[in-house]
Write an enzyme that holds these catalytic residues in place. Structure first.
Site, PDB file in Angstrom:
ATOM      1  N   LYS A 192       0.851  -1.191   0.000  1.00  0.00           N
ATOM      2  CA  LYS A 192       0.000   0.000   0.000  1.00  0.00           C
ATOM      3  C   LYS A 192       0.880   1.232   0.000  1.00  0.00           C
ATOM      4  O   LYS A 192       1.469   1.592   1.014  1.00  0.00           O
ATOM      5  CB  LYS A 192      -0.945   0.052   1.201  1.00  0.00           C
ATOM      6  CG  LYS A 192      -2.052   1.117   1.002  1.00  0.00           C
ATOM      7  CD  LYS A 192      -2.646   1.645   2.284  1.00  0.00           C
ATOM      8  CE  LYS A 192      -1.876   2.807   2.861  1.00  0.00           C
ATOM      9  NZ  LYS A 192      -1.922   4.046   2.034  1.00  0.00           N
ATOM     10  N   GLU A 268       9.530   1.168  11.176  1.00  0.00           N
ATOM     11  CA  GLU A 268      10.534   2.247  11.148  1.00  0.00           C
ATOM     12  C   GLU A 268       9.732   3.525  11.160  1.00  0.00           C
ATOM     13  O   GLU A 268       9.044   3.847  10.193  1.00  0.00           O
ATOM     14  CB  GLU A 268      11.439   2.141   9.914  1.00  0.00           C
ATOM     15  CG  GLU A 268      12.639   3.090   9.966  1.00  0.00           C
ATOM     16  CD  GLU A 268      12.384   4.417   9.289  1.00  0.00           C
ATOM     17  OE1 GLU A 268      12.090   5.394  10.021  1.00  0.00           O
ATOM     18  OE2 GLU A 268      12.466   4.483   8.059  1.00  0.00           O
ATOM     19  N   CYS A 302      12.787  11.078   7.540  1.00  0.00           N
ATOM     20  CA  CYS A 302      12.583  10.613   8.913  1.00  0.00           C
ATOM     21  C   CYS A 302      13.835  10.789   9.762  1.00  0.00           C
ATOM     22  O   CYS A 302      13.750  11.028  10.964  1.00  0.00           O
ATOM     23  CB  CYS A 302      12.120   9.163   8.921  1.00  0.00           C
ATOM     24  SG  CYS A 302      13.195   8.025   8.036  1.00  0.00           S
ATOM     25  N   GLU A 400       8.538  15.978  15.855  1.00  0.00           N
ATOM     26  CA  GLU A 400       9.003  15.809  14.484  1.00  0.00           C
ATOM     27  C   GLU A 400       8.228  16.752  13.566  1.00  0.00           C
ATOM     28  O   GLU A 400       7.005  16.679  13.472  1.00  0.00           O
ATOM     29  CB  GLU A 400       8.818  14.359  14.022  1.00  0.00           C
ATOM     30  CG  GLU A 400       9.387  14.105  12.644  1.00  0.00           C
ATOM     31  CD  GLU A 400       9.267  12.645  12.228  1.00  0.00           C
ATOM     32  OE1 GLU A 400      10.163  12.160  11.531  1.00  0.00           O
ATOM     33  OE2 GLU A 400       8.275  12.001  12.614  1.00  0.00           O
TER      34      GLU A 400
END
Length: 497
Positions: A192, A268, A302, A400
């Site tokens: 996906k 992750e 990331c 973040e």
């Protein structure tokens, strides 16, 4: 296709693209079961690239069923490793032959610089497929030291059906990081892609079929997380799920596994990576790499080095250097080779990043940037932004941002530097700049991060594992260790004599 070199040539190449807009299930393009579609939007200008089939639970059911049939018939799972290798090597070659098309798909779909996509992302995907393909017939099983009359074989076997959910920031690369080892090990996969960037994954599936991958071994179901993603996470016939994305969504997948069949979930997730700079470092090199570490890919990385921790004696020097570097990263059209940053992936994400910047104005000194730009009819562009002196509790330090926003803090001692660096719920990556080898080794031992880069930033390779600690997850992509996620150890014990 010859690689364009000018803005006009890239625009012309983009105008010739054909977008794949159907789901890919059981070796062919198909519409969504309910016929729904969703727009894939170019963030550089706000225009719709394609109306893509919107996969949901019924489509995940179809894809998983196709993957299970393909696994059980053994045309891939029980194929000789050398034969699987040849197919994946052909796929790597096809990626290289279509590198311009794949680079354009990612650039148009999520706003990354096409020059980065054509020199880093698309060739990198070919390299990673080739590397994992070459590894297939170098992975040996084991014989346990049981003694006479017993033969205990420890075999590495594929798990079955793998669900893979990947983010929008590196659409082709992140799909490859999951697919290459999963397919190499003999599994079938339902992928996906992120709803913001489905186009390169659909083209990749087509290329995989051209390379000789049997029908049903790779299925691609674009759709939204609360529909297709949730259905994949809850599906009782998925044996393992690999995810790269936010920490919040990673926690949802763990919950889905517990609520369904206890499938393995490999994560992750987020990051807030520190970059420690000591006075003995090469400050120009540190500044150059730090700019890449936070402004590359618009900061939508990331492992972006979003927290610079600088010794107080060089704080003013490094701040001035970072302001100068930021000036060279002003955003522009991602199809223009002169641009250094593109737009953020969506207007909504730009809103989120600007919310952090507005909070930062109250928490720290804004050194440069901080403005939203409208270019080519899109207001998804955000200037490279640098803050100085935020408190460790500030949002721009704790959370973040996933945008081109750098926070500079100062320290006096190694102990303070380590305390600041590790004062985060994340542990994906860290960088450290010093000419003192003892200090480099001493501090790298104490930094809580899956990768510590010394005198560089964000070092990675097909040969080394990538992943995090703490709430950055616990999966590992790349390297031979990536096969651990997609295989199980089976003991076969034979009595003889």
């Amino acid at each position: 296709m010859t690689t364009p070199t000018t803005h006009a040539e890239w625009q012309a190449a983009a105008a010739r693209l054909r977008f794949r807009d159907q789901l890919w299930i059981d070796g062919k393009p198909v519409p969504a079961a309910d016929g729904r579609r969703f727009p894939s939007v170019n963030p550089a200008n706000g225009r719709i690239l394609a109306e893509v089939a919107r996969g949901a639970a019924a489509d995940i059911d179809r894809a998983v069923a196709a993957a299970r049939r393909a696994f059980d018939n053994g045309r891939w799972s029980r194929r000789a490793p050398a034969d699987r290798k040849e197919v994946l090597l052909r796929l790597a070659a096809l990626i290289r032959q279509n590198v311009v098309e794949l680079a354009l798909l990612d650039s148009l779909d999520m706003g990354k610089l096409v020059t980065d996509a054509v020199t880093i992302d698309a060739p990198g995907s070919a390299h990673f497929f080739q590397w994992h393909a070459e590894a297939i017939d170098k992975l040996y099983d084991e014989i346990a030291p049981t003694g006479p009359g017993d033969l205990a074989m420890i075999r590495r076997v594929p798990l079955g059906v793998i669900g893979a959910v990947v983010p929008w920031n590196f659409p082709l690369d992140m799909a490859t990081w999951k697919l290459a080892p999963a397919l190499a090990a003999g599994n079938s996969v339902v992928l996906k892609p992120a709803e913001q960037s489905p186009l390169s994954a659909l083209r990749l599936a087509e290329l995989a079929a051209e390379a000789g991958l049997p029908d049903g071994v790779l299925n691609v179901v674009p759709g939204f997380g609360e529909e297709a993603g949730m259905a994949l996470g809850l599906h009782p016939d998925v044996d393992a799920l690999a995810f790269t994305g936010s920490t919040a969504v990673g926690k949802l997948f763990q919950r889905y596994a517990g609520d369904s069949n206890m499938k393995q979930v490999w994560l992750e997730t987020g990051g807030k990576s520190p970059n420690l700079i000591f006075p003995d470092a090469d400050l120009d090199a540190a500044a150059d790499k730090a700019a890449i570490g936070i402004f590359f890919n618009q900061g939508e990385v990331c492992s972006a080095n979003s927290r610079m921790l600088v010794h107080e004696s060089i704080a003013d020097e490094m701040a001035a250097r970072m302001v100068a570097r930021a000036a060279a990263y002003q955003p522009g059209d991602p199809l223009d080779p002169a641009s250094r940053m593109g737009p953020l992936v969506t207007r909504g994400h730009a809103d989120t990043v600007m919310g952090f910047i507005d909070a930062g104005r109250q928490e720290a000194q804004l050194l440069c940037g901080g403005e939203r730009l409208t270019l080519g009819g899109s207001d998804a562009y955000v200037q490279p932004t640098v803050f100085l002196g935020a408190d460790p509790t500030a949002r721009i330090v704790r959370e973040e941002i996933f945008g081109p926003v750098l926070s500079i803090q100062t320290f006096r001692t190694e102990e303070e530097a380590i305390a600041l660096a590790n004062d985060t719920p994340y542990g994906l990556a860290a960088s450290l700049w010093t000419r003192d080898l003892n200090r480099a080794l001493r501090l790298s031992d104490r930094l809580v991060a899956g990768t510590v880069s010394v005198n560089t930033v964000d070092a990675l390779s097909a040969m080394t594992p990538f992943g995090g600690l703490k709430q950055s997850g616990f999966g590992r992509d790349l390297s031979l260790h990536s096969f651990d996620k997609y295989t199980a150890l089976k003991t076969v014990w034979v009595k003889y004599g």
